[in-house]
Motif scaffolding. Structure first.
Motif, PDB file in Angstrom:
ATOM      1  N   GLN A   1       0.122  -0.756 -10.170  1.00  0.00           N
ATOM      2  CA  GLN A   1      -0.273   0.260  -9.214  1.00  0.00           C
ATOM      3  C   GLN A   1      -0.297   1.911  -9.792  1.00  0.00           C
ATOM      4  N   THR A   2      -0.176   2.534 -10.077  1.00  0.00           N
ATOM      5  CA  THR A   2       0.674   3.873 -10.503  1.00  0.00           C
ATOM      6  C   THR A   2       0.843   4.718  -8.607  1.00  0.00           C
ATOM      7  N   ASP A   3      -0.088   4.678  -7.887  1.00  0.00           N
ATOM      8  CA  ASP A   3       0.146   5.417  -6.872  1.00  0.00           C
ATOM      9  C   ASP A   3       1.232   4.468  -6.038  1.00  0.00           C
ATOM     10  N   LEU A   4       1.027   3.195  -6.130  1.00  0.00           N
ATOM     11  CA  LEU A   4       2.111   2.562  -5.206  1.00  0.00           C
ATOM     12  C   LEU A   4       3.472   2.895  -5.431  1.00  0.00           C
ATOM     13  N   LEU A   5       3.665   2.832  -7.096  1.00  0.00           N
ATOM     14  CA  LEU A   5       4.761   3.098  -7.453  1.00  0.00           C
ATOM     15  C   LEU A   5       5.333   4.666  -7.562  1.00  0.00           C
TER      16      LEU A   5
ATOM     17  N   VAL B   1      15.802  -1.425  -0.277  1.00  0.00           N
ATOM     18  CA  VAL B   1      15.537  -2.168  -1.762  1.00  0.00           C
ATOM     19  C   VAL B   1      13.606  -1.756  -1.618  1.00  0.00           C
ATOM     20  N   LEU B   2      12.961  -1.343  -1.682  1.00  0.00           N
ATOM     21  CA  LEU B   2      10.890  -1.225  -2.048  1.00  0.00           C
ATOM     22  C   LEU B   2      11.072  -2.257  -3.199  1.00  0.00           C
ATOM     23  N   GLN B   3      10.397  -3.448  -3.052  1.00  0.00           N
ATOM     24  CA  GLN B   3       9.876  -4.276  -4.099  1.00  0.00           C
ATOM     25  C   GLN B   3       8.695  -4.060  -4.038  1.00  0.00           C
ATOM     26  N   ILE B   4       8.008  -3.982  -5.168  1.00  0.00           N
ATOM     27  CA  ILE B   4       6.768  -3.958  -5.486  1.00  0.00           C
ATOM     28  C   ILE B   4       6.419  -5.169  -6.705  1.00  0.00           C
ATOM     29  N   PRO B   5       5.529  -6.208  -5.400  1.00  0.00           N
ATOM     30  CA  PRO B   5       4.994  -7.449  -5.426  1.00  0.00           C
ATOM     31  C   PRO B   5       4.449  -7.574  -7.132  1.00  0.00           C
ATOM     32  N   ALA B   6       4.041  -8.525  -7.907  1.00  0.00           N
ATOM     33  CA  ALA B   6       3.870  -8.650  -9.272  1.00  0.00           C
ATOM     34  C   ALA B   6       2.883  -8.584  -9.642  1.00  0.00           C
ATOM     35  N   PHE B   7       1.342  -9.135  -8.684  1.00  0.00           N
ATOM     36  CA  PHE B   7       0.024  -8.488  -8.933  1.00  0.00           C
ATOM     37  C   PHE B   7       0.160  -7.206  -8.386  1.00  0.00           C
TER      38      PHE B   7
ATOM     39  N   GLU C   1       0.627  -1.290  -0.105  1.00  0.00           N
ATOM     40  CA  GLU C   1      -0.057   0.311  -0.187  1.00  0.00           C
ATOM     41  C   GLU C   1       0.665   1.125  -0.223  1.00  0.00           C
ATOM     42  N   SER C   2       0.706   2.185  -0.455  1.00  0.00           N
ATOM     43  CA  SER C   2       1.087   3.467  -0.810  1.00  0.00           C
ATOM     44  C   SER C   2       1.807   4.278   0.707  1.00  0.00           C
ATOM     45  N   TRP C   3       0.792   3.831   1.507  1.00  0.00           N
ATOM     46  CA  TRP C   3       1.465   4.457   2.992  1.00  0.00           C
ATOM     47  C   TRP C   3       2.450   3.951   3.512  1.00  0.00           C
ATOM     48  N   GLN C   4       2.653   2.673   2.750  1.00  0.00           N
ATOM     49  CA  GLN C   4       3.883   1.669   3.883  1.00  0.00           C
ATOM     50  C   GLN C   4       5.249   2.325   3.270  1.00  0.00           C
ATOM     51  N   ALA C   5       5.565   3.078   1.293  1.00  0.00           N
ATOM     52  CA  ALA C   5       6.232   3.674   1.210  1.00  0.00           C
ATOM     53  C   ALA C   5       7.686   4.133   2.188  1.00  0.00           C
ATOM     54  N   ALA C   6       6.909   4.991   2.702  1.00  0.00           N
ATOM     55  CA  ALA C   6       8.132   6.012   3.509  1.00  0.00           C
ATOM     56  C   ALA C   6       8.035   4.950   5.051  1.00  0.00           C
ATOM     57  N   PRO C   7       7.987   4.555   5.610  1.00  0.00           N
ATOM     58  CA  PRO C   7       8.090   4.422   7.106  1.00  0.00           C
ATOM     59  C   PRO C   7       8.899   2.963   6.683  1.00  0.00           C
ATOM     60  N   VAL C   8       8.298   2.089   5.494  1.00  0.00           N
ATOM     61  CA  VAL C   8       9.488   1.035   5.404  1.00  0.00           C
ATOM     62  C   VAL C   8      10.751   1.626   4.567  1.00  0.00           C
ATOM     63  N   ALA C   9      10.946   2.678   4.323  1.00  0.00           N
ATOM     64  CA  ALA C   9      12.048   3.817   3.448  1.00  0.00           C
ATOM     65  C   ALA C   9      13.081   3.975   4.147  1.00  0.00           C
ATOM     66  N   GLU C  10      12.253   3.850   5.253  1.00  0.00           N
ATOM     67  CA  GLU C  10      13.413   4.471   7.031  1.00  0.00           C
ATOM     68  C   GLU C  10      14.336   3.093   7.487  1.00  0.00           C
TER      69      GLU C  10
ATOM     70  N   ALA D   1       8.566   5.831  -5.558  1.00  0.00           N
ATOM     71  CA  ALA D   1       9.852   6.938  -5.997  1.00  0.00           C
ATOM     72  C   ALA D   1      10.011   7.800  -5.457  1.00  0.00           C
ATOM     73  N   ALA D   2       8.888   8.128  -4.927  1.00  0.00           N
ATOM     74  CA  ALA D   2       9.191   9.433  -3.766  1.00  0.00           C
ATOM     75  C   ALA D   2      10.675   9.463  -2.667  1.00  0.00           C
ATOM     76  N   THR D   3      10.364   7.970  -2.180  1.00  0.00           N
ATOM     77  CA  THR D   3      11.476   7.746  -1.171  1.00  0.00           C
ATOM     78  C   THR D   3      12.963   7.694  -1.673  1.00  0.00           C
ATOM     79  N   GLY D   4      12.783   7.791  -2.991  1.00  0.00           N
ATOM     80  CA  GLY D   4      14.359   8.045  -3.361  1.00  0.00           C
ATOM     81  C   GLY D   4      15.070   6.437  -3.257  1.00  0.00           C
ATOM     82  N   ARG D   5      15.035   5.572  -2.592  1.00  0.00           N
ATOM     83  CA  ARG D   5      15.330   4.391  -2.329  1.00  0.00           C
ATOM     84  C   ARG D   5      15.628   3.237  -3.668  1.00  0.00           C
ATOM     85  N   VAL D   6      16.490   2.414  -3.960  1.00  0.00           N
ATOM     86  CA  VAL D   6      16.013   1.099  -4.972  1.00  0.00           C
ATOM     87  C   VAL D   6      14.798   0.844  -5.120  1.00  0.00           C
TER      88      VAL D   6
END
Length: 278
Positions: A119-123, A109-115, A96-105, A127-132
């Protein structure tokens, strides 16, 4: 090709193979330590870049009663401990999109699952975290369709991108790997990873869980390295038959060294040939 730099690792553009390996799901800190210790030692001995992976949540389990993981807070604590103890980058999925920022701390590497790969908002949140970002190609996509995903992520300002092949749907409860997809995705300009364990999965094949054909992992892995991939994704477990997720497809941890030795031998032939061919 755009090379991805991760700590002191350089992934793609003819560099030695990167290896993303760990258990499917965070069952316990002790399990993660055991897998990380073996995988990091093997990769160090073979001169390979190593990234530890494990999921804090598996949101796409076949059955609602299946074990999903430790959850975000406890899972990140385990990943932080592995990162600190072994000094290696760590990877986990977000759903879920909200998970990106806390996980990136915590993770590298943030992984986007195949399914969820479209999902544009998730991507964009990743991307906003700057992580791989490691995007797994959906089982429902052609390899050239990944260009749209690349454009979303890079357009949002993050070019630290890995693309992973994990098989395509082929009839019911079956996946097949088209090796042509690997050079097609590499032509998009970013390192390509081959997921050798999910590619032998039989989605939902056991009714309330997925089946798999673990015996074919070495065959597909060797073929992918021969096709010139930049890295390998391998879920490994000391006792996969009793694992709490993906029991039918994870590699026996004891087999990791021998399989990666084969991969290195093939890679050392293929990479110079690819460079010579231009």
């Amino acid at each position: 090709m755009n090379e991805v730099t991760l700590q002191n690792y350089r992934i793609g553009d003819g560099n030695p193979l990167a290896v993303i390996a760990g258990p499917c799901i965070i069952e316990s800190l002790d399990l993660c330590r055991e897998v990380a210790a073996e995988a990091s030692a093997v990769c160090r001995d073979l001169g390979l870049s190593y990234i530890f992976k494990a999921s804090f949540d598996k949101a796409n389990r076949s059955s609602g009663s299946s074990f999903r993981g430790k959850g975000l807070e406890a899972g990140l604590e385990v990943l932080a401990a592995i990162k600190a103890e072994f000094g290696v980058p760590v990877l986990t999925d977000i759903h879920e999109s909200w998970q990106a920022a806390p996980v990136a701390e915590v993770v590298d590497v943030l992984q986007i699952p195949a399914f969820l790969c479209r999902q544009t908002d998730l991507l964009l949140a990743a991307a906003a975290t700057g992580r791989v970002i490691n995007v797994k190609k959906g089982q429902f996509l052609a390899p050239w369709d990944m260009k749209n995903i690349v454009d979303k992520v890079v357009g949002a300002g993050d070019s630290n991108l890995l693309l992973t092949e994990r098989g395509a749907s082929f009839g019911y409860n079956t996946l097949v790997v088209d090796m042509k997809s690997l050079p097609v995705m590499r032509s998009l300009g970013y390192p390509v990873i081959f997921d050798a364990t999910h590619s032998v999965q039989q989605p939902g094949g056991l009714g309330t869980s997925s089946g798999g054909q673990r015996e074919f992992i070495p065959h597909l892995l060797r073929a992918a390295v021969a096709a010139g991939v930049d890295g390998l994704f391998i879920e490994a477990h000391p006792d996969p038959e009793h694992a709490l997720s993906d029991a039918a497809t994870m590699l026996h941890l004891k087999d990791l060294r021998g399989l990666l030795e084969q991969a290195v031998a093939i890679d050392q032939i293929v990479k110079p040939a690819l460079r010579a061919a231009g």
